[in-house]
Design a protein around this motif. Structure first.
Motif, PDB file in Angstrom:
ATOM      1  N   ALA A  78       0.835  -1.203   0.000  1.00 33.96           N
ATOM      2  CA  ALA A  78       0.000   0.000   0.000  1.00 33.96           C
ATOM      3  C   ALA A  78       0.873   1.256   0.000  1.00 33.96           C
ATOM      4  O   ALA A  78       0.578   2.237  -0.704  1.00 33.96           O
ATOM      5  CB  ALA A  78      -0.930  -0.009   1.212  1.00 33.96           C
ATOM      6  N   ILE A  79       1.951   1.238   0.775  1.00 34.44           N
ATOM      7  CA  ILE A  79       2.877   2.377   0.787  1.00 34.44           C
ATOM      8  C   ILE A  79       3.569   2.500  -0.567  1.00 34.44           C
ATOM      9  O   ILE A  79       3.771   3.598  -1.093  1.00 34.44           O
ATOM     10  CB  ILE A  79       3.920   2.214   1.911  1.00 34.44           C
ATOM     11  N   LYS A  80       3.911   1.350  -1.151  1.00 32.21           N
ATOM     12  CA  LYS A  80       4.531   1.336  -2.477  1.00 32.21           C
ATOM     13  C   LYS A  80       3.618   1.995  -3.510  1.00 32.21           C
ATOM     14  O   LYS A  80       4.076   2.794  -4.345  1.00 32.21           O
ATOM     15  CB  LYS A  80       4.827  -0.114  -2.882  1.00 32.21           C
ATOM     16  N   GLU A  81       2.354   1.687  -3.473  1.00 30.52           N
ATOM     17  CA  GLU A  81       1.403   2.261  -4.427  1.00 30.52           C
ATOM     18  C   GLU A  81       1.258   3.768  -4.239  1.00 30.52           C
ATOM     19  O   GLU A  81       0.974   4.501  -5.190  1.00 30.52           O
ATOM     20  CB  GLU A  81       0.045   1.573  -4.271  1.00 30.52           C
ATOM     21  N   GLU A  82       1.474   4.222  -3.014  1.00 29.49           N
ATOM     22  CA  GLU A  82       1.333   5.650  -2.711  1.00 29.49           C
ATOM     23  C   GLU A  82       2.607   6.434  -2.999  1.00 29.49           C
ATOM     24  O   GLU A  82       2.553   7.588  -3.439  1.00 29.49           O
ATOM     25  CB  GLU A  82       0.960   5.818  -1.231  1.00 29.49           C
ATOM     26  N   THR A  83       3.765   5.813  -2.764  1.00 31.47           N
ATOM     27  CA  THR A  83       5.022   6.561  -2.822  1.00 31.47           C
ATOM     28  C   THR A  83       5.992   6.070  -3.905  1.00 31.47           C
ATOM     29  O   THR A  83       6.995   6.732  -4.161  1.00 31.47           O
ATOM     30  CB  THR A  83       5.753   6.479  -1.473  1.00 31.47           C
ATOM     31  N   GLY A  84       5.714   4.896  -4.491  1.00 30.54           N
ATOM     32  CA  GLY A  84       6.658   4.332  -5.453  1.00 30.54           C
ATOM     33  C   GLY A  84       7.822   3.613  -4.805  1.00 30.54           C
ATOM     34  O   GLY A  84       8.865   3.391  -5.436  1.00 30.54           O
ATOM     35  N   ALA A  85       7.667   3.219  -3.537  1.00 28.95           N
ATOM     36  CA  ALA A  85       8.741   2.549  -2.806  1.00 28.95           C
ATOM     37  C   ALA A  85       9.078   1.189  -3.399  1.00 28.95           C
ATOM     38  O   ALA A  85       8.258   0.571  -4.088  1.00 28.95           O
ATOM     39  CB  ALA A  85       8.328   2.378  -1.335  1.00 28.95           C
TER      40      ALA A  85
END
Length: 267
Positions: free
Chosen positions: A47-54
């Protein structure tokens, strides 16, 4: 931004059997799966990846068969998986496990956030995540049930401990352990399943991480504790009683039972 998610392959606790004579879990008696709490941690990372590109890296310590768990992690959204596997890692308690996982994280290099489940269903100690943070000398927040905000410098999370709910902000790098209430892990997509099938999982042994750990800190040699015996309690059957005739006497007896059980307070 780079997120490392700690993954453990555990036996299916609904089907696993216990060797009562040896006092150990018979891990061969059931299939394996990713520890359910780790799936929550992975979902939070994605979910963080989808928001920040992590970038999300799944990291696991276990036998060669744990490669399947890491491939499943990739199917669920991780970008890559790394397996820490070596005979010298065998017999590890929570301390030695944390030492090994921390060494793996150091070998990965720069990272911003480490995510882990609050505990594993086969051990239930709830200690490894916090110990990894202490070894890495980074801040950590435990029992996170909600992530409110993520910036390039810090993360704000809600944690429920005992009778209190707290909103905490933590600067990177740091570590979170999450509860099952944080999300509902999604199922892998067909596209990601195909990606996972082709993924190569690098295997790191003690030699690969020798700059960060040696034999004295890993496996049985690095363990400060040992499981002597596991006892499975006998199933407790619920007892009941039925009164059919003298209701007044039944009420008196029932009241006495509640008093003796400390359910009913007598003033």
């Amino acid at each position: 931004m780079k997120i490392v998610v700690l993954i453990k392959q555990v036996p299916d606790m609904e089907k696993v059997k216990f060797d009562r004579e040896k006092g150990v879990v018979d891990r061969k008696s059931a299939g394996t799966e990713i520890n359910p709490f780790d799936l929550n941690a992975l979902e939070a990372a994605v979910a963080i990846k989808e928001e920040t590109g992590a970038q999300v890296v799944a990291l696991s310590m276990g036998p060669p068969s744990a490669e399947t768990a890491l491939k499943e992690a990739i199917a669920r959204g991780a970008d890559e998986g790394i397996l820490l596997s070596d005979r010298k890692f065998g017999g590890a308690d929570v301390k030695a496990t944390a030492n090994t996982l921390a060494a793996g994280i150091k070998e990965i290099g720069e990272y911003d956030l480490v995510l882990a489940g609050m505990q594993t269903v086969d051990g239930d100690t709830g200690q490894v995540g916090s110990e990894v943070a202490e070894i890495l000398d980074i801040p950590h927040i435990c029992f996170v049930e909600k992530i409110e905000e993520v910036t390039d410098k810090d993360i704000t999370a809600v944690t429920d401990i005992w009778d209190g709910v707290y909103v905490k902000k933590m600067q990177f790098p740091g570590l979170l352990t999450v509860t099952k209430d944080i999300n509902n892990p999604r199922l892998p997509s067909f596209k990601n399943k195909m990606k996972a099938r082709k993924a190569e999982i690098p295997v790191w042994g003690l030699d690969k991480m020798s700059a960060h750990i040696d034999e004295t800190g890993a496996g049985l040699k690095g363990s400060a504790t040992m499981v002597k015996k596991i006892e499975v309690p006998e199933a407790v059957r619920r007892e009941g009683k039925m009164w059919r005739e003298d209701i007044n006497s039944a009420l008196d007896e029932f009241t006495d039972i509640l008093k003796n059980k400390k359910i009913l307070e007598v003033k």
